[in-house]
Motif scaffolding. Structure first.
Motif, short mmCIF file in Angstrom:
data_model
loop_
_atom_site.label_atom_id
_atom_site.label_comp_id
_atom_site.label_asym_id
_atom_site.label_seq_id
_atom_site.Cartn_x
_atom_site.Cartn_y
_atom_site.Cartn_z
N ASP A 104 58.70 117.96 7.65
CA ASP A 104 58.65 118.26 6.88
C ASP A 104 57.86 119.11 5.96
N ASN A 105 57.61 120.05 5.17
CA ASN A 105 57.20 120.93 3.82
C ASN A 105 56.29 121.09 4.39
N THR A 106 56.13 122.57 4.94
CA THR A 106 54.63 123.49 6.11
C THR A 106 53.78 123.56 4.79
N THR A 107 54.27 123.67 3.15
CA THR A 107 53.00 124.76 2.19
C THR A 107 52.12 123.11 2.59
N LYS A 108 52.31 122.24 1.68
CA LYS A 108 51.34 120.85 1.58
C LYS A 108 50.36 120.94 2.87
N PHE A 109 50.83 120.56 3.60
CA PHE A 109 50.83 120.77 5.22
C PHE A 109 49.73 121.45 5.32
N GLU A 110 50.04 122.42 4.85
CA GLU A 110 48.82 123.45 5.42
C GLU A 110 47.79 123.99 4.42
N GLN A 111 48.16 123.12 3.18
CA GLN A 111 46.85 123.13 2.02
C GLN A 111 45.69 122.26 3.06
N ILE A 112 46.30 121.31 2.90
CA ILE A 112 45.58 119.56 3.12
C ILE A 112 44.42 119.67 4.67
N ALA A 113 45.73 120.41 5.54
CA ALA A 113 44.93 121.27 6.77
C ALA A 113 43.73 121.98 6.39
N ALA A 114 43.99 122.74 5.59
CA ALA A 114 43.11 123.77 5.24
C ALA A 114 41.23 122.92 5.13
N ILE A 115 41.89 122.06 4.48
CA ILE A 115 40.97 120.84 4.08
C ILE A 115 40.25 120.21 4.66
N ALA A 116 40.89 119.44 5.46
CA ALA A 116 40.32 118.54 7.31
C ALA A 116 39.70 119.28 7.51
N LEU A 117 40.12 120.44 7.91
CA LEU A 117 39.88 120.72 9.15
C LEU A 117 38.38 121.93 9.37
N LYS A 118 38.41 122.15 7.98
CA LYS A 118 37.48 123.00 7.34
C LYS A 118 37.92 124.80 7.29
N LYS A 119 38.74 125.06 7.93
CA LYS A 119 39.57 126.75 8.35
C LYS A 119 41.36 126.65 7.83
N SER A 120 41.08 127.82 7.46
CA SER A 120 42.60 127.99 7.59
C SER A 120 43.21 127.73 8.63
N ILE A 121 44.67 127.30 9.31
CA ILE A 121 45.29 127.01 9.69
C ILE A 121 46.28 128.38 10.16
N PRO A 122 46.76 128.54 11.53
CA PRO A 122 48.19 129.04 11.36
C PRO A 122 49.28 128.71 10.62
N HIS A 123 50.43 129.31 10.28
CA HIS A 123 51.06 128.88 9.75
C HIS A 123 51.60 127.90 10.63
N ALA A 124 52.07 126.48 9.31
CA ALA A 124 52.89 125.49 10.50
C ALA A 124 54.08 125.66 10.66
N ARG A 125 55.05 125.12 11.59
CA ARG A 125 56.25 125.32 11.98
C ARG A 125 57.14 123.84 11.34
N LYS A 126 57.81 123.84 10.58
CA LYS A 126 58.96 123.01 10.43
C LYS A 126 59.77 122.29 11.39
N ILE A 127 60.29 121.56 12.24
CA ILE A 127 61.53 121.59 12.93
C ILE A 127 62.24 120.16 12.95
N ASP A 128 63.33 119.78 12.62
CA ASP A 128 63.96 118.68 13.61
C ASP A 128 63.94 117.85 13.53
N ILE A 129 62.85 116.62 13.96
CA ILE A 129 62.34 115.76 14.85
C ILE A 129 63.60 114.71 15.59
N GLU A 130 64.41 114.69 14.34
CA GLU A 130 65.29 113.67 15.39
C GLU A 130 65.97 113.90 16.34
N ARG A 131 66.69 115.83 16.50
CA ARG A 131 67.36 115.83 17.84
C ARG A 131 66.03 115.91 18.70
N TYR A 132 65.13 114.97 19.02
CA TYR A 132 64.33 115.12 20.26
C TYR A 132 64.61 113.34 20.62
#
Lengths: 268, 268
Positions: A240-268
């Motif tokens: 879900d929601n890549t933007t919010k994830f990227e914001q939190i990831a940047a804080i948690a990892l102390k660096k910006s991350i490449p664009h997160a991709r959203k996938i449909d996990i229910e298909r696996y």
């Protein structure tokens, strides 16, 4: 040498603390991270549902030609590790065993407290792993369902956080524990209030710190480290929601991350 | 006359308050309830994900030969009602419109507060519905993410609940609202502390109470009420853990329910 990436997954963003440790201790390794942000949290759900979700995620990660998997989520490690280790032909490491070993080595009076989600505590995973390591250790377990939403609200060090910690940790009064396992990846965010309420004589254990060590040992044993000729490219996936994830990831990892991709996990 | 059942769904157990109202006001109607206990909560998730989940659930409910659908979840009503009304050829009623009308009729000074999940507040659904009803009304909206976990922990009337309510509702100080919409099915569980903190001069609006009235009007209009020759048999479905659901349902409905069945909602 093995150039393939490491798969890491969590119910959401909490597992990024494990990613940071891996980046620190194994800087050449490439990481593929999946955060199940559409179905978070796992902590209140059944063993069966958490195991189903873990299997879907592992099937997804295995499409990425990985060499090992880290389950960075305490609830998934507690409820599905054995089952997925039986099901999939790839090394899979959870956070519970490393955390339990660390706690067993830390306690001096053989009295350990464990806090985690409902599903983690119900599984008795830490209890069993600690007793396997040293059967003389006494454990005291407690689920703290409000700690995750508090951490996600950012209320990690205010009077509400303090009052909630006080109300939960009352349970450990007179148990005389000298070690307390933070059995959920969100809890280290609340470590200041937990330490204050538990008392300075109690050692807090953060299992995430130990996992990277176990991974390093595993890769060394199999001659599976990645060489450093090219710097690693990490990838991040969410449900879900890549933007919010990227914001939190940047804080948690102390660096910006490449664009997160959203996938449909229910298909696996 | 139309003997077919009514479909009702929610992200979890909160929608049972709506079921109770329907049972009271339309005692002959048969109800098919679905609670998405495997993917709860919806309140922190994106519009896209919540809409996908709503569509899966409606596809499932439509296999049960229903005559109408009630979205008993504020987050799903706020984020997916328009889209599912366009997609499916069946009457679908959400909780927002009835709640907004009730609030608009209640306010005397035309100043209404709205509290709900992040996704409900972000959608501006109540704001828009209230302004459509009376453009002179001023609205003030606030998400209160800790209210749901507090209610689920059963901490509905202790000092933590009071402190959390105080911290959130501070926002309404000096806004001079005389009406406050409880825009989440969990919030009525906290109504005592909310009333105490908001002040006795503020009317609390529980949209669940209005939904059953709207359903009754719809069925009367279409000559679609069920006749009373046979007493109704209700059915309950969930996506996780039936035992816990049945316990909570018995409390919420004040009677024991037939065995809830677990289904794999991801297949729909």
């Amino acid at each position: 040498m093995d150039q393939r990436p490491i798969g890491v997954f969590d119910s959401g963003v909490g597992g990024l603390t494990v990613v940071r440790e891996i980046m620190d201790q194994l800087p050449n390794e490439e990481i593929i991270y999946f955060g199940d942000t559409a179905r978070v949290p796992y902590g209140s759900k059944s063993k069966e549902t958490v195991t189903k979700y873990s299997k879907q995620i592992i099937r997804f990660l295995m499409t990425k030609n990985i060499k090992a998997i880290i389950i960075a989520c305490n609830t998934a490690s507690s409820n599905s590790l054995e089952e997925v280790q039986r099901t999939f032909d790839i090394p899979i490491i959870g956070v519970v065993e490393p955390g339990a070993v660390m706690a067993s080595r830390t306690t001096k009076n053989n009295r350990i407290g464990i806090i985690g989600t409902e599903a983690t505590i119900r599984s008795k995973s830490y209890e069993n792993a600690i007793k396997l390591h040293n059967k003389d250790i006494q454990t005291f377990s407690l689920s703290c369902p409000l700690f995750v939403p508090l951490a996600e609200e950012g209320w990690t060090n205010n009077e509400v956080a303090y009052l909630v910690a006080k109300k939960y940790l009352e349970y450990f009064h007179e148990k005389q524990i000298d070690t307390l396992v933070l059995g959920c990846t969100h809890y280290p965010l609340l470590k200041d209030v937990i330490q204050e309420v538990a008392g300075l004589n109690v050692s807090l254990i953060n299992p995430a710190l130990e996992v990277a060590k176990n991974l390093k040992e595993l890769l060394l044993l199999r001659d599976g480290l990645r060489d450093s000729s090219e710097s690693p490219k990490h990838s991040f996936y969410v449900s879900d929601n890549t933007t919010k994830f990227e914001q939190i990831a940047a804080i948690a990892l102390k660096k910006s991350i490449p664009h997160a991709r959203k996938i449909d996990i229910e298909r696996y």
